[in-house]
Design a protein around this motif. Structure first.
Motif, PDB file in Angstrom:
ATOM      1  N   TYR A  52       0.812  -1.224   0.000  1.00  0.00           N
ATOM      2  CA  TYR A  52       0.000   0.000   0.000  1.00  0.00           C
ATOM      3  C   TYR A  52       0.846   1.277   0.000  1.00  0.00           C
ATOM      4  O   TYR A  52       0.672   2.134  -0.844  1.00  0.00           O
ATOM      5  CB  TYR A  52      -0.988  -0.005   1.176  1.00  0.00           C
ATOM      6  CG  TYR A  52      -2.136  -0.960   0.917  1.00  0.00           C
ATOM      7  CD1 TYR A  52      -3.381  -0.484   0.550  1.00  0.00           C
ATOM      8  CD2 TYR A  52      -1.956  -2.333   0.988  1.00  0.00           C
ATOM      9  CE1 TYR A  52      -4.433  -1.347   0.268  1.00  0.00           C
ATOM     10  CE2 TYR A  52      -2.994  -3.213   0.705  1.00  0.00           C
ATOM     11  CZ  TYR A  52      -4.246  -2.717   0.347  1.00  0.00           C
ATOM     12  OH  TYR A  52      -5.268  -3.574   0.062  1.00  0.00           O
ATOM     13  N   TYR A  53       1.742   1.399   0.963  1.00  0.00           N
ATOM     14  CA  TYR A  53       2.583   2.607   1.018  1.00  0.00           C
ATOM     15  C   TYR A  53       3.853   2.351   1.814  1.00  0.00           C
ATOM     16  O   TYR A  53       3.898   1.503   2.695  1.00  0.00           O
ATOM     17  CB  TYR A  53       1.818   3.803   1.617  1.00  0.00           C
ATOM     18  CG  TYR A  53       1.047   3.482   2.882  1.00  0.00           C
ATOM     19  CD1 TYR A  53       1.633   3.547   4.134  1.00  0.00           C
ATOM     20  CD2 TYR A  53      -0.294   3.081   2.802  1.00  0.00           C
ATOM     21  CE1 TYR A  53       0.912   3.234   5.287  1.00  0.00           C
ATOM     22  CE2 TYR A  53      -1.009   2.761   3.951  1.00  0.00           C
ATOM     23  CZ  TYR A  53      -0.402   2.845   5.180  1.00  0.00           C
ATOM     24  OH  TYR A  53      -1.115   2.526   6.316  1.00  0.00           O
ATOM     25  N   GLU A  54       4.869   3.129   1.454  1.00  0.00           N
ATOM     26  CA  GLU A  54       6.153   3.116   2.137  1.00  0.00           C
ATOM     27  C   GLU A  54       6.051   3.848   3.466  1.00  0.00           C
ATOM     28  O   GLU A  54       5.137   4.671   3.647  1.00  0.00           O
ATOM     29  CB  GLU A  54       7.166   3.887   1.270  1.00  0.00           C
ATOM     30  CG  GLU A  54       8.014   3.007   0.395  1.00  0.00           C
ATOM     31  CD  GLU A  54       9.362   2.725   1.028  1.00  0.00           C
ATOM     32  OE1 GLU A  54       9.418   1.991   2.043  1.00  0.00           O
ATOM     33  OE2 GLU A  54      10.353   3.209   0.507  1.00  0.00           O
ATOM     34  N   ASP A  64       2.533  14.107  -1.140  1.00  0.00           N
ATOM     35  CA  ASP A  64       3.515  13.249  -0.470  1.00  0.00           C
ATOM     36  C   ASP A  64       2.974  11.837  -0.274  1.00  0.00           C
ATOM     37  O   ASP A  64       3.700  10.848  -0.410  1.00  0.00           O
ATOM     38  CB  ASP A  64       3.910  13.841   0.879  1.00  0.00           C
ATOM     39  CG  ASP A  64       4.750  15.106   0.713  1.00  0.00           C
ATOM     40  OD1 ASP A  64       5.265  15.313  -0.404  1.00  0.00           O
ATOM     41  OD2 ASP A  64       4.855  15.874   1.682  1.00  0.00           O
ATOM     42  N   LEU A  65       1.695  11.744   0.058  1.00  0.00           N
ATOM     43  CA  LEU A  65       1.110  10.424   0.276  1.00  0.00           C
ATOM     44  C   LEU A  65       1.100   9.612  -1.028  1.00  0.00           C
ATOM     45  O   LEU A  65       1.397   8.423  -1.025  1.00  0.00           O
ATOM     46  CB  LEU A  65      -0.310  10.548   0.842  1.00  0.00           C
ATOM     47  CG  LEU A  65      -0.408  11.126   2.266  1.00  0.00           C
ATOM     48  CD1 LEU A  65      -1.860  11.160   2.734  1.00  0.00           C
ATOM     49  CD2 LEU A  65       0.430  10.334   3.267  1.00  0.00           C
ATOM     50  N   ILE A  66       0.774  10.285  -2.122  1.00  0.00           N
ATOM     51  CA  ILE A  66       0.801   9.589  -3.415  1.00  0.00           C
ATOM     52  C   ILE A  66       2.212   9.088  -3.726  1.00  0.00           C
ATOM     53  O   ILE A  66       2.395   7.970  -4.218  1.00  0.00           O
ATOM     54  CB  ILE A  66       0.268  10.519  -4.541  1.00  0.00           C
ATOM     55  CG1 ILE A  66      -1.248  10.664  -4.377  1.00  0.00           C
ATOM     56  CG2 ILE A  66       0.603   9.958  -5.926  1.00  0.00           C
ATOM     57  CD1 ILE A  66      -1.862  11.765  -5.206  1.00  0.00           C
ATOM     58  N   ASN A  67       3.204   9.892  -3.384  1.00  0.00           N
ATOM     59  CA  ASN A  67       4.585   9.453  -3.602  1.00  0.00           C
ATOM     60  C   ASN A  67       4.934   8.221  -2.776  1.00  0.00           C
ATOM     61  O   ASN A  67       5.676   7.347  -3.231  1.00  0.00           O
ATOM     62  CB  ASN A  67       5.563  10.586  -3.298  1.00  0.00           C
ATOM     63  CG  ASN A  67       5.584  11.613  -4.420  1.00  0.00           C
ATOM     64  OD1 ASN A  67       5.242  11.282  -5.565  1.00  0.00           O
ATOM     65  ND2 ASN A  67       5.956  12.839  -4.105  1.00  0.00           N
ATOM     66  N   GLN A 119       4.876   0.786  -4.745  1.00  0.00           N
ATOM     67  CA  GLN A 119       4.584   0.010  -5.963  1.00  0.00           C
ATOM     68  C   GLN A 119       5.859  -0.428  -6.673  1.00  0.00           C
ATOM     69  O   GLN A 119       5.908  -1.487  -7.295  1.00  0.00           O
ATOM     70  CB  GLN A 119       3.699   0.836  -6.926  1.00  0.00           C
ATOM     71  CG  GLN A 119       2.291   1.067  -6.417  1.00  0.00           C
ATOM     72  CD  GLN A 119       1.646  -0.183  -5.829  1.00  0.00           C
ATOM     73  OE1 GLN A 119       1.731  -1.260  -6.416  1.00  0.00           O
ATOM     74  NE2 GLN A 119       1.039  -0.073  -4.657  1.00  0.00           N
ATOM     75  N   GLU A 120       6.905   0.379  -6.536  1.00  0.00           N
ATOM     76  CA  GLU A 120       8.172   0.016  -7.183  1.00  0.00           C
ATOM     77  C   GLU A 120       8.893  -1.112  -6.461  1.00  0.00           C
ATOM     78  O   GLU A 120       9.813  -1.709  -6.995  1.00  0.00           O
ATOM     79  CB  GLU A 120       9.092   1.247  -7.246  1.00  0.00           C
ATOM     80  CG  GLU A 120       8.625   2.268  -8.281  1.00  0.00           C
ATOM     81  CD  GLU A 120       9.305   3.619  -8.106  1.00  0.00           C
ATOM     82  OE1 GLU A 120      10.288   3.704  -7.352  1.00  0.00           O
ATOM     83  OE2 GLU A 120       8.815   4.587  -8.727  1.00  0.00           O
TER      84      GLU A 120
END
Lengths: 307, 257
Positions: A247-249, A295-298, A304-305
């Motif tokens: 989901y997110y870093e 920032d959240l999208i980043n 995802q990477e």
């Protein structure tokens, strides 16, 4: 559509009010920079529930916040640690100032204590910690949870017996759950499954609530079945600033900000608690203060990477 | 000769103690950097195991912690703490365990819990984590740390992870499952290894340009047994390139020249 097993969906505020009582032993899920239930840790701080004992393996900022807010007087764990971002400074200071009792174990010892709790057995043997101060330097009061005994099948061979640990309530963040509490954890699980199954109550925060039908169609993914779960909170970004696999870093910038406040302590730390937790209605308001959409999208893209 | 720092060579030398095919239980920080270097260079078939659960990941540089998605990338399973520290390590399947620590004493015991008195600490450190489990159950133990006097006391303030406890039979007497493991301590000044007859750390190699006297003046116990000392082989071009370009490209853990 409600399920025959009962809809357990509620807000973090309701779940903490209902299931986290003063003097509880609280199980802390996740590890270091990953998948900590920050939404539930925040809510415990917001409601000021005190005299807590926090238990887990590698306890991170979720533990550090509760300790820093003065709400815990004991921890049982393998480590307080945020690795590259340093130690858990509020925890460290509380121990150094004699305000918090730390009962130290190895990580596997904590994991096995939860496993014993999850199986309903009173204790479990291990061959770690032998010969070290993890066994030797324990006060009279706490020594009862560890006993050095003899392997019944191999005379004169020492073995360590660990008392089972069943938290009053555990707070765990997951990727998915249905509304009855069938939970899907993706990525590492650390000690979370055994701890949940050992706990008298379990509160799950998750990124997304999915249909029970989706659970049943792919039930091999279910990590914790509904039997163990009392409350389900849907909170996207509920692990922020720690990461949530797929989901997110983790957010390094907010980690560094928190760590600098925690390291300084005093007014700077109180300001952090007041601004972000005590002064916010809920986790969404915290998120809007702590970060921004870009920032959240980043952080999502960055994850995802990696997967 | 290639230009490199002793910090870089410390990580490179530590990585050389990992053999291709080894099952390696890895913590974080410098142990992670050295293990990752082995994986990306001479030991592509090593099985990298992380205490949070992941087994045999194709690690993406450079992870910040054992919970980082970078240590889960293309793993064969992401598993659990009990699966990793229990099912692999405690079960006896780990060839190498790799840890750090704030204090390392003459018997290679490691302290990562407290400086000063446990019940009245001067500095509280993070604690064991998986380190005690790793040092109790791995067949070979690698320790990596920068060489400073305060890090090498005669006795640790607190023994978090076992070396040889108090002598050659210390581990056996305590009932530790692996009674006589190899232990190597790799620093930016030297390599010290356990002498199984004395149960003590013995100086075996010096870093290039470092004198024995420098090591001795930075160590509270005497690791000199009089055996002839080797010099640590310099960093090869390939080792340096892998470390700098692939393992720690941003210089997060190891500063550049």
């Amino acid at each position: 559509m409600s399920s025959k097993f009962g809809n357990k969906v509620m807000t973090a505020n309701e779940a903490v009010k209902q299931f986290v009582a003063k003097d509880s032993v609280v199980g802390i899920g996740g590890q270091t920079t990953g998948r900590s239930s920050m939404v539930l840790a925040h809510e415990i701080v917001r409601q000021g529930i005190s005299n807590l004992t926090l238990v887990g393996c590698s306890m991170s900022v979720s533990m550090d916040l509760i300790v820093g807010a003065g709400l815990a007087n004991k921890t049982e764990c393998g480590t307080g640690n945020v690795e590259m971002f340093g130690t858990t400074f509020a925890w460290r200071r509380a121990i150094e100032q004699g305000k918090l009792v730390s009962k130290d174990y190895s990580h596997l010892s904590m994991g096995l204590r939860f496993l014993a709790g999850s199986l309903g057995i009173p204790f479990i043997p291990i061959k770690s910690m032998l010969g070290t101060d993890l066994l030797e330097q324990r006060s009279e009061k706490e020594s009862k949870d560890i006993v050095i005994s003899e392997d019944p099948w191999n005379p004169n061979t020492p073995v360590v017996l660990l008392k089972a640990l069943s938290p009053d309530v555990s707070i765990i963040h997951a990727q998915l759950s249905d509304e009855t509490g069938n939970v899907v954890i993706e990525g590492f699980t650390t000690h979370d499954v055994e701890m949940a199954k050992a706990s008298k109550r379990v509160i799950i925060s998750c990124e997304k609530i999915i249909a029970s039908d989706e659970i049943r169609r792919r039930s091999d993914r279910t990590t914790i079945p509904y039997l163990y779960v009392d409350a389900v909170i849907e909170q996207p970004w509920g692990a922020y600033p720690t990461s949530c696999y797929r989901y997110y870093e983790h957010d390094s910038a907010h980690f560094r900000h928190y760590q600098s406040c925690a390291k300084d302590g005093g007014n700077k730390y109180e300001e952090y608690l007041n601004l972000y937790i005590r002064g916010t209605r809920d986790f969404n308001e915290f998120l809007s203060k702590a970060s921004n959409a870009k920032d959240l999208i980043n952080l999502q893209k960055s994850m995802q990477e990696l997967v | 000769m290639n230009l490199f720092t002793l910090d870089e060579l410390m990580v490179i030398e530590a990585s050389r103690y990992i053999t291709n095919g080894d099952v390696v239980m890895v913590g974080t920080g410098l142990p992670m950097v050295a293990s990752l270097l082995a994986l990306k260079s001479h030991a592509p078939d090593m099985c990298y195991v992380v205490e949070t659960g992941p087994v045999a990941p194709d690690v993406i540089p450079t992870p910040t912690s054992v919970a980082d998605a970078r240590v889960m990338h293309r793993s064969v399973t992401n598993g659990s703490l009990i699966g990793a520290l229990g099912g692999i390590l405690h079960r006896g399947l780990a060839d190498v365990g790799f840890i750090g620590g704030a204090q390392i004493d003459q018997f290679a015991n490691v302290n990562s819990t407290v400086i000063g008195n446990y019940s009245n600490p001067k500095v509280r450190l993070p604690g064991s984590g998986g380190a005690n489990d790793i040092a109790s159950h791995a067949k070979k133990i690698l320790i990596i740390t920068r060489h400073e006097l305060r890090r090498f006391p005669l006795y640790c303030d607190y023994i978090t992870s076992p070396g040889y406890i108090d002598g050659p039979e210390g581990r056996k007497n305590a009932g530790i499952p692996v009674p006589y493991p190899d232990i190597h301590v790799v620093t930016n000044l030297s390599v010290m290894s356990i002498n199984k007859t004395s149960g003590k750390l013995t100086l075996s190699k010096l870093m290039p340009g470092i004198s024995k006297e420098t090591v001795l003046s930075n160590t509270s116990f005497n690791p000199d047994s009089g055996i002839p000392l080797q010099e640590v082989a310099p960093a090869s071009e390939q080792e340096l390139k892998t470390l700098r370009d692939e393992v720690d490209p941003k210089g997060i853990y190891i500063k550049r020249v």
